[in-house]
Write a protein that holds these residues in place. Structure first.
Motif, PDB file in Angstrom:
ATOM      1  N   GLN A   1      -1.546  -8.459  -7.604  1.00 34.31           N
ATOM      2  CA  GLN A   1      -1.476  -6.997  -7.668  1.00 34.31           C
ATOM      3  C   GLN A   1      -0.440  -6.553  -8.695  1.00 34.31           C
TER       4      GLN A   1
ATOM      5  N   SER B   1       0.838  -1.199   0.000  1.00 33.78           N
ATOM      6  CA  SER B   1       0.000   0.000   0.000  1.00 33.78           C
ATOM      7  C   SER B   1       0.868   1.243   0.000  1.00 33.78           C
TER       8      SER B   1
ATOM      9  N   GLN C   1      -3.681   2.646  -4.804  1.00 32.13           N
ATOM     10  CA  GLN C   1      -5.025   2.456  -4.265  1.00 32.13           C
ATOM     11  C   GLN C   1      -6.074   2.756  -5.347  1.00 32.13           C
ATOM     12  N   GLN C   2      -7.282   2.320  -5.126  1.00 30.19           N
ATOM     13  CA  GLN C   2      -8.352   2.352  -6.130  1.00 30.19           C
ATOM     14  C   GLN C   2      -8.469   3.670  -6.891  1.00 30.19           C
TER      15      GLN C   2
ATOM     16  N   THR D   1      -4.012   1.881 -10.694  1.00 32.16           N
ATOM     17  CA  THR D   1      -4.450   1.144  -9.517  1.00 32.16           C
ATOM     18  C   THR D   1      -4.259  -0.355  -9.660  1.00 32.16           C
TER      19      THR D   1
ATOM     20  N   GLU E   1      -5.106  -2.036  -4.128  1.00 34.50           N
ATOM     21  CA  GLU E   1      -4.170  -1.534  -3.111  1.00 34.50           C
ATOM     22  C   GLU E   1      -2.768  -1.801  -3.631  1.00 34.50           C
TER      23      GLU E   1
ATOM     24  N   SER F   1       1.307   5.445  -4.376  1.00 40.01           N
ATOM     25  CA  SER F   1       0.185   4.577  -4.016  1.00 40.01           C
ATOM     26  C   SER F   1      -0.514   4.069  -5.264  1.00 40.01           C
TER      27      SER F   1
END
Length: 408
Positions: free
Chosen positions: A247, A69, A193-194, A199, A202, A191
């Motif tokens: 991810q 993250s 994140q969404q 993205t 995370e 980051s």
């Protein structure tokens, strides 16, 4: 006054679902490859390593490490600097809690700096009063994608030998003086994140050109274990902040779309700013000379003396037209949250606040007039790379209609 809608409501693309994201077949193909391989851990897979290599090439930096993250990236950066308990880390009064809790977890204490009310960013002038003999680092947040004035900040930090961590969670490919943010300080943090420019749901990335810090970053993300060492051991207290191959697979595909996505955001911002010129009581984003704003969000400054009800009233008018927006950005500065006001940390110990100088624990809003004004005046509009001319025209006309209604 009742809201008058002069045109049909138009739904805007949202970064919380497919309409405002550029996820597609490339991400699906990479995910299928990972699933087929049966290797979901980045210690043995290929996608997280590929992500690190490609991002290092994009930023022209020596070292990139992926993690779970943006908060993990900040935590790794602070841990790499290895502060002593009670050391102080200067940071912004307007930032996400994910950029603050890592300071406390490493036994250090945030020293909150005021912000420029026009950009909501820290400056050398607002940082300097926060510095002391206990300052271990400065965290600079490039809020909304708008870069801080890094030349002045680095001159101040370098004169004192204080390392700078750049929080670039909202600022992929933003630039100051033709240098990408994240590459100017000692460590840069990003980051995935969404809602960010790209993205994986995370995820985070941490970058540096410092070989010694790079080793500590890599170890901290891997429980202190040196996977490539001849005789590995758990060298120091650390966590498992690894990114998974799932991810990584999504992030690799997303990275290939980053430059075009940022350009789309910048182009859309310029169009909207032109459409909002000469509207009394409203200021469009201010970008420094020699800077490139990458527009995670698009922020207006509202003069409540000219537009009755200010940012809150204007936001109500926009929400009635289906435009999700955030007056104040955050409802209160982070230091007004319970974790700071009541020093809620480890059991009843209040650690590390118990080691702090009393003056940096004074969290009275009256001591932060620039911060409070910045929050009072700002109105944050939603933004993503999928806005078309029709969306921008609808936002602009909705703003003009709402302002005219408020002004009677």
């Amino acid at each position: 006054m009742a809201t008058t809608l002069t045109r049909d409501r138009l739904d805007l693309p949202s970064d919380q679902e497919a309409s405002g994201r550029n996820l597609g077949q490339d991400e699906m193909a990479n995910l299928a490859e990972v699933i087929a391989s049966g290797t979901l851990t980045s210690t043995r897979g290929r996608f997280v390593k590929l992500l690190e290599q490609q991002f290092a090439h994009m930023l022209d930096v020596k070292h990139v490490y992926a993690c779970s993250s943006g908060t993990a990236a900040i935590h790794a950066a602070i841990a790499a600097l290895d502060p002593e308990p009670g050391d102080e880390i200067v940071t912004s009064s307007i930032t996400d809690m994910g950029a603050l809790t890592p300071i406390l977890y490493q036994g250090a204490v945030p020293a909150f700096a005021e912000v420029d009310p026009e950009t909501l960013n820290v400056t050398a002038k607002t940082i300097e009063p926060c510095l002391s003999h206990r300052t271990r680092a400065i965290i600079v947040t490039h809020l909304f994608g708008n870069p801080c004035r890094m030349d002045e900040i680095m001159n101040l930090a370098d004169s004192l030998g204080v390392p700078v961590i750049e929080d670039c969670a909202q600022a992929f490919l933003a630039q100051h003086d033709e240098r990408l943010v994240g590459t100017i300080g000692r460590i840069g943090c990003f980051s995935l994140q969404q809602s960010k420019h790209i993205t994986s749901g995370e995820g985070g990335l941490v970058v540096t050109n410092d070989d010694a810090l790079a080793r500590r970053l890599r170890l901290f993300i891997n429980k202190g274990w040196g996977y490539d060492d001849a005789n590995p051991d758990h060298d120091f207290l650390a966590l498992n902040y690894r990114m998974s191959e799932l991810q990584g697979a999504v992030a690799v595909a997303q990275l290939s779309k980053l430059e075009q996505g940022v350009q789309s955001r910048v182009t859309a911002a310029r169009i909207l700013s032109r459409k909002l010129t000469n509207l009394p009581g409203l200021e469009t984003p201010r970008v420094l000379p020699r800077a490139v704003h990458s527009y995670w969000k698009y922020c207006l400054r509202i003069n409540g003396d000219v537009i009755p009800g200010g940012a809150v009233a204007l936001a109500d008018g926009l929400k009635a037209r289906g435009i999700s927006c955030s007056p104040r950005y955050i409802q209160k500065p982070a230091f007004m949250c319970r974790i700071f006001q009541e020093q809620k940390t480890f059991g009843t110990s209040r650690f590390p606040f118990t080691l702090a100088r009393p003056e940096i624990l004074r969290y009275d809003p009256e001591l932060f007039p620039l911060t409070m004004k910045a929050l009072d005046d700002v109105l944050v509009l939603p933004w993503n790379e999928n806005y078309l001319e029709e969306h921008l025209a609808y936002i602009a006309s909705s703003i003009r209609e709402s302002v005219h209604e408020l002004q009677g």
